[in-house]
Design an enzyme around this catalytic site. Structure first.
Site, PDB file in Angstrom:
ATOM      1  N   HIS A 171       1.480   2.167  -3.402  1.00  0.00           N
ATOM      2  CA  HIS A 171       0.493   2.939  -4.137  1.00  0.00           C
ATOM      3  C   HIS A 171       0.631   4.327  -3.512  1.00  0.00           C
ATOM      4  O   HIS A 171       0.334   5.179  -4.436  1.00  0.00           O
ATOM      5  CB  HIS A 171      -0.782   2.337  -3.533  1.00  0.00           C
ATOM      6  CG  HIS A 171      -1.203   0.916  -4.076  1.00  0.00           C
ATOM      7  ND1 HIS A 171      -1.557   0.709  -5.882  1.00  0.00           N
ATOM      8  CD2 HIS A 171      -1.491  -0.318  -3.849  1.00  0.00           C
ATOM      9  CE1 HIS A 171      -1.804  -0.235  -6.219  1.00  0.00           C
ATOM     10  NE2 HIS A 171      -1.832  -0.967  -5.142  1.00  0.00           N
ATOM     11  N   GLU A 225       0.854  -1.236  -0.080  1.00  0.00           N
ATOM     12  CA  GLU A 225       0.205   0.047  -0.041  1.00  0.00           C
ATOM     13  C   GLU A 225       0.870   1.053   0.024  1.00  0.00           C
ATOM     14  O   GLU A 225       0.518   2.610  -0.512  1.00  0.00           O
ATOM     15  CB  GLU A 225      -1.046  -0.109   1.212  1.00  0.00           C
ATOM     16  CG  GLU A 225      -1.935  -1.260   1.207  1.00  0.00           C
ATOM     17  CD  GLU A 225      -2.861  -1.334   0.054  1.00  0.00           C
ATOM     18  OE1 GLU A 225      -2.986  -0.487  -0.836  1.00  0.00           O
ATOM     19  OE2 GLU A 225      -3.045  -2.309  -0.306  1.00  0.00           O
TER      20      GLU A 225
END
Ligand code: ZN
Length: 504
Positions: free
Chosen positions: A272, A269
């Site tokens: 991202h 994550e």
């Protein structure tokens, strides 16, 4: 009459207003998935539906079509490489797609997605595909209608795929994934036949959640996620969302008996998040500050998770820190034991638990099945049998139940057809970009070993992040690596790495 510059400003302001409303909806959704009591769900759905309706109105306002017509003839669109031409071209593309879908179909898709997810959850719980079948049949039918409304040249699947991966086609995805399959299946077989087996038991010792959070945040910060412009919170299914310029939210989950779950979700994550933080803040709301595609987004998360986060040099730096953070679990453990453990390969039933090597086979199966359903070559009634057959064929295992088989993923129930391939393509883009970064900058091992990740991050910023949507995924990979997307860089990296881990 307004000048073209004024019209361009009006166009951008309209897009920014839609983004403003959408960002409020994202905040509500972040709250729903991290903090909200479940009793708030019904009213939250009303809030979300209201805001998505407002966003849709802003995006389909007929005056946008008039502005775009006017600007297409202006000097602002004359040089295809200019920023203004890119914005006009991309907003035209978005607008044409949105207005092609009748409002009644959009509403029916939304309603069916909500009901479909409920039916899916019940069917999965009861391990009973029949409970889900009518809703899935309806969803497939609606998706075919959606594809027809959007338009396509070769297959309706292309129209759906294009919503996540602009310009991509089933033929190209098929070409790349078949090449990958042909190279991957023998590697999986060689690994299965190897007598070398990592001992992964060290990863299932006691890993206190508080220490996991501290360690995970440190790792995310060191690879370059900016916590002054972001947060990390706990959820069930980890995700990353941007709520506005300089406000990027990461989420993860922790299992006190698993090292992998929390840490690798955080690295993923954070990958991202680093992409989102690298988009130009001052352009928020227009395509120059938006991500390119789902696969390019996934390439960023996968690179930090796999190419970096599962490399030996990364752990030469982080393992001593992990031993300090988790003394009970890791004192006396050799780095090589730990490294082999985090790189264990094991054909398994569940996609989200799959390792770096077998993961893409799970995606290939879903791509083939969903394409066949959309093209009417596979009936929903025959889906469970087709699923099991493909698992046996590609992974050599047959799910003992539909709950651990065809019912394991939420995507189809939510109407997400054409989405799965972006996961595998993300892995391929990650490998191709990483290989190019090493060609450009030299091997990263020496710097990773010292905890230095800035060089790679800045390369990604320059080559990918700062451009927003200016280049399509296909243009981007050509610009960066001089070649179209290929399975070869990933296969080279997997063969090199797992050849060593498994003594092949
Ligand atoms: Zn991801």
């Amino acid at each position: 009459m307004a000048s073209h510059d004024e019209t361009y400003q009006l166009l951008c302001d309209q897009a920014k207003e839609a983004a403003l409303i959408d960002s409020i909806q994202q905040l509500l959704e972040w709250d729903e998935r991290t903090k909200m009591p479940s009793t708030g769900g019904a009213y939250r759905a009303d809030q979300a539906a209201y805001l998505s309706g407002l966003t849709h109105q802003k995006q389909t306002d007929a005056k946008i079509g008039g502005w775009l017509d006017e600007l297409a003839e202006s000097s602002l669109a004359a040089k295809p490489d200019s920023q203004t031409a890119a914005v006009i071209r991309l907003l035209r593309r978005d607008y044409d797609k949105k207005v092609r879908l009748p409002q009644s179909l959009v509403e029916e898709l939304t309603r069916t997605a909500v009901r479909g997810q409920q039916a899916w959850a019940e069917a999965r719980e009861a391990d009973d595909f029949a409970k889900f079948r009518p809703l899935l049949e309806k969803t497939v039918d609606l998706k075919r209608q959606e594809a027809a409304a959007l338009g396509y040249e070769t297959t309706p699947y292309d129209a759906l795929l294009d919503q996540y991966e602009p310009g991509e086609t089933a033929a190209n995805v098929g070409r790349v994934l078949m090449g990958l399959r042909d190279a991957l299946v023998p590697l999986v077989q060689a690994i299965s036949d190897s007598s070398t087996r990592p001992d992964a038991s060290v990863l299932a010792r006691e890993y206190p959640v508080v220490a996991q959070e501290t360690f995970g945040k440190q790792a995310a910060a060191e690879i370059g996620f900016d916590f002054d412009a972001g947060r990390l919170d706990v959820t069930h299914h980890p995700f990353c969302v941007t709520l506005g310029p300089r406000d990027v939210r990461l989420t993860t989950r922790y299992d006190p008996r698993s090292f992998n779950d929390g840490l690798f979700s955080i690295l993923h994550e954070a990958g991202h998040g680093i992409y989102e933080q690298g988009l130009p803040d001052d352009q928020f709301g227009i395509p120059l500050a938006e991500f390119v595609s789902m696969a390019i987004h996934e390439s960023q998360s996968r690179m930090w998770e796999n190419q970096v986060g599962r490399s030996r040099s990364f752990w030469e730096y982080f393992f001593p820190l992990a031993q300090k953070a988790f003394p009970a679990a890791l004192n006396g453990v050799e780095l090589s034991t730990f490294y082999d453990a985090i790189n264990e390969v094991q054909p398994s039933l569940i996609r989200v638990e799959a390792d770096e090597v077998t993961y893409n086979l799970h995606i290939l199966i879903r791509f083939e099945l969903e394409k066949a359903m959309i093209e009417d070559d596979l009936q929903v009634a025959d889906l469970p049998a087709a699923w099991n057959e493909k698992y046996e064929h590609y992974l050599g295992i047959v799910p003992p139940s539909d709950a651990d088989g065809v019912l394991q993923d939420v995507h189809w129930s939510a109407g997400l057809f054409g989405y799965f391939p972006t996961y595998a393509m993300g892995n391929l883009y990650a490998a191709q970009f990483f290989a190019q970064a090493q060609k450009d900058l030299g091997d990263f091992d020496a710097s990773f070993r010292q905890g230095k990740f800035g060089e790679l991050r800045e390369w990604l910023r320059t080559k990918i992040h700062q451009h927003g949507r200016r280049y399509s995924p296909a243009q981007l990979v050509e610009r960066i690596s001089g070649a179209p997307l290929s399975h070869e860089p990933l296969m080279e990296q997997l063969q090199e790495k797992f050849g060593k881990v498994y003594g092949l």
